[in-house]
Design an enzyme around this catalytic site. Sequence first.
Site, PDB file in Angstrom:
ATOM      1  NE  ARG A 150      -8.115   3.745  12.262  1.00 38.13           N
ATOM      2  CZ  ARG A 150      -7.931   3.946  10.962  1.00 38.13           C
ATOM      3  NH1 ARG A 150      -7.494   5.104  10.514  1.00 38.13           N
ATOM      4  NH2 ARG A 150      -8.154   2.985  10.116  1.00 38.13           N
ATOM      5  CB  THR A 194      -9.978   6.180   8.252  1.00 36.53           C
ATOM      6  OG1 THR A 194      -8.616   5.794   8.072  1.00 36.53           O
ATOM      7  CG2 THR A 194     -10.813   5.676   7.097  1.00 36.53           C
ATOM      8  N   GLY A 210      -4.904   5.133   1.335  1.00 31.81           N
ATOM      9  CA  GLY A 210      -4.786   4.914  -0.107  1.00 31.81           C
ATOM     10  C   GLY A 210      -3.719   3.923  -0.503  1.00 31.81           C
ATOM     11  N   GLY A 211      -3.132   3.232   0.473  1.00 32.92           N
ATOM     12  CA  GLY A 211      -2.090   2.254   0.166  1.00 32.92           C
ATOM     13  C   GLY A 211      -2.576   1.087  -0.672  1.00 32.92           C
ATOM     14  CD  GLU A 212      -4.330  -1.315   1.282  1.00 34.17           C
ATOM     15  OE1 GLU A 212      -4.720  -0.260   1.819  1.00 34.17           O
ATOM     16  OE2 GLU A 212      -3.281  -1.892   1.627  1.00 34.17           O
ATOM     17  CG  ASN A 298       0.505  -1.029   1.910  1.00 33.83           C
ATOM     18  OD1 ASN A 298      -0.257  -0.583   2.766  1.00 33.83           O
ATOM     19  ND2 ASN A 298       0.138  -1.196   0.653  1.00 33.83           N
ATOM     20  CG  ASP A 341      -1.097  -4.882   3.275  1.00 33.05           C
ATOM     21  OD1 ASP A 341      -0.649  -3.721   3.331  1.00 33.05           O
ATOM     22  OD2 ASP A 341      -2.255  -5.175   3.635  1.00 33.05           O
ATOM     23  CG  ASP A 343       0.750  -1.021   6.144  1.00 24.36           C
ATOM     24  OD1 ASP A 343       0.317  -2.109   6.530  1.00 24.36           O
ATOM     25  OD2 ASP A 343       0.049  -0.009   6.058  1.00 24.36           O
TER      26      ASP A 343
END
Lengths: 576, 238
Positions: A150, A194, A210-212, A298, A341, A343
């Site tokens: 970004r 990112t 890393g929330g996933e 999340n 999800d 978040d």
Amino acid sequence: MMRIGKTILLAGAMALPLGSLALAQETGGGGGGAAASNVPIPTVGQPMLNNAASDSKNFLHTNGNYNQTRFHPANQITTGNVKNMHVAWIFQTDLRESMETSPIIVNGVMYVTTSFDHVYALNAQTGEQIWHYKHDMGPITVYCCGPNNRGAAVYGDKVYLATLDAKLVALDAKTGKPVWSVQIAEPSLGYSETMAPTVVDGKVLIGTNGGEYGIRGFVKAYDAADGKLLWTFNTIPESSVGVWAEKDATGRDMHRDIAAEKAQLEKTGDPYKTLGGGVWQNPSVDLATKRIYFVVGNPSPDLDGAIRPGDNLYTDSLVSVDLDTGKLACYFQYIAHDVWDLDATSPTVLVNVKDKGGKAVPGVLHAGKTGYIYVHDRKDCSLIRFSDPMVSQKDRWVLPSPTKPLDSDAARMFPGANGGVEWSPIATNPALSLAYAINLEQEMTYTVASAPYPEGKLWLGGAFTNVPGGVQAGNITAVDYDSGKIKWQVKTPQPMIGGILATAGGLVFAGESNGWFKAYDAKDGKPLWKFHAGAGVNAPPSSYMVGGKQYIVVAAGGNVQVDSKRGNSIIAFSLD
Amino acid sequence: MQQTAYRHPEVRVVRRASKDGRPERLGRTLRGPRSLSSGRPLRAGPVGGHLRVTVIAISFALLPAAAHSETIEEKAQVCAACHGENGVPPEQAFPVPVIWGQNLGYLFFQLRDFKSGARKNDVMSPLAEALPREDLMALAQYFSKKAWPKLQQPHPPADVAALAQRANASVVCTSCHQDGFVGAGTQPRLAGQERAYLEKTMTEFQSGARGNNPGMTDLMKSLTPQDVSALAAWLAAM
């Protein structure tokens, strides 16, 4: 070696002490051919960064200024003349993949990034390349939702970048050569970067994706000079259970099975070590109080709450910490024990807002994936109000159904897991007390299945999928943050992701997945201008001035999340 | 509406040529790898539920003592029996993936999972178990640097491609596997992968037979056998 006009050299020379003249070059792992361009590379002092909100020449922060208002003070391009705006130049990067970069412009030099962590320094007047840094990616990268980046941050004589292999890299602004690099976290465990860093008072602030995955989120501060770690704020405290909240921030019952959660807590203890809570957007910085404000993502796994009992603090929350120490100042949780999800991700904005009694107080805005704009008191993070919903709330809070093969009765969720407002930054116009947000409306199914964290692989605890043939749409919404009322809304044919910009010319600019980049009247949303970029415009625009001319610039590279057409262009526009 | 699963035409592709350019005859007994730890030939168990393939020793001897002094190129030779000497898996009794040019992180994660038991395969598991972690990474690096071979798999008919695209729009496979399905890092390339291997893999995720990616298992459960078959053919032809 081509020489460019004197104007830009003089403009740079008058503004700041110069660095040396940079010659076009490739650094890092190399890349495509370099165009020739001589531009003075400026150094960026803290006062310059502090004054970004009133600096019509530059765009110095990912979201314009430390308050992240995305309101640019240049007013040459107006509601009256924007119809004459046209392409000034196009720069094509070496990567044709999802672009989410916020161009940073300092005294005629532009820094942009691409997927897979390339950085380009460009002549902001001509689009010519000054240097190109290609990150030498480590062997293991673990990230969901695209190899995005970004943007970069500028400070002193350096340009800062965070990478997919979870490194923080400082580049020499003159040459694009790495000066130092530190490993932020272990990529194979699910950490990646990112977001663009934020630099303030000699500190580089960075969160984590890393929330996933089964990570434990954080915000870290590094010394801008040498990359030494100064502090770490863990977004998940060792006691993450909270108060067993049954209602979300808007007062809706979330249908938690608290007895089952308590039994699970008894059995497996506090789940804080793998509870997620990424911070993947820039914090805003209150320079007066030396506090930063950010939102936490999340809990992990996204959809399976059964194995993570409790409120899962501080996931899905607004959090403020002390800039110098990293100690918690206050927090507010929007959704306790999220299993959708939904978040908190769109970056926070610091503006003065009216409190419940109508008195102007320092406030914080956040646009949720839930489709509400939340208005907080900056002092204690408390919620003053939430806006009218910008998207339908019809399936709130339907619980995900157990994952079954070909389940036509799987729980429906509209809008789906991307929002409302995804990571897309909002913009504000302080004179109108309006916040501008772009929204997605996607019809999805949600299912849940329990599994232990599969070591660096996606850990959703189930699945969300788009309903085949279901609604895929979006909107741009202007919300009066002093009343919470929607002032205007423009529907778009596709889900909106990427961000928005407001300018003192009374305009807002936003791109669409179908390739259109448009300007609207900030007061009423009337469309005033459009340009088709040939690929999805899913990145936040910036504004700047060089050689006496105002430019609007945006990346058109498409987007992974909504699978819009990929491209590789940075396009700058001006009036003549 | 009942749909009939897309049946891909049986296309005889000569997958390997001998040095003089003539197609090499492939016997019923497959040549295969030998255990690096014991030096004994590996036995592949029931494959596809029916077939027992006896994997015999490859033509050069690999002794355990020698294993440590081998270069990575020498170690990689053992893989060629199934995955192909030129990166094109020869025809054999069970689907075998292309690994040349596959993404480094993905290859490493799979080898790591074969070693840990998170992913199970009668040929791969004992091979990975016998190797230290550094060798797994070195092998992953070795194969990731090779050029992806073109298998020349045929394009499916338009209605099958449309079914595949519809499935992709629902699952959004590209959000991990990237534009063009080329993957990156720990996400595998799917474009141009062996069709039968793609179909088997998606089916095994669906049933849970392949258990090292529960996210894929959950996603695949939303697809019909027709979707899976169409996706495999569509991706293979890319």
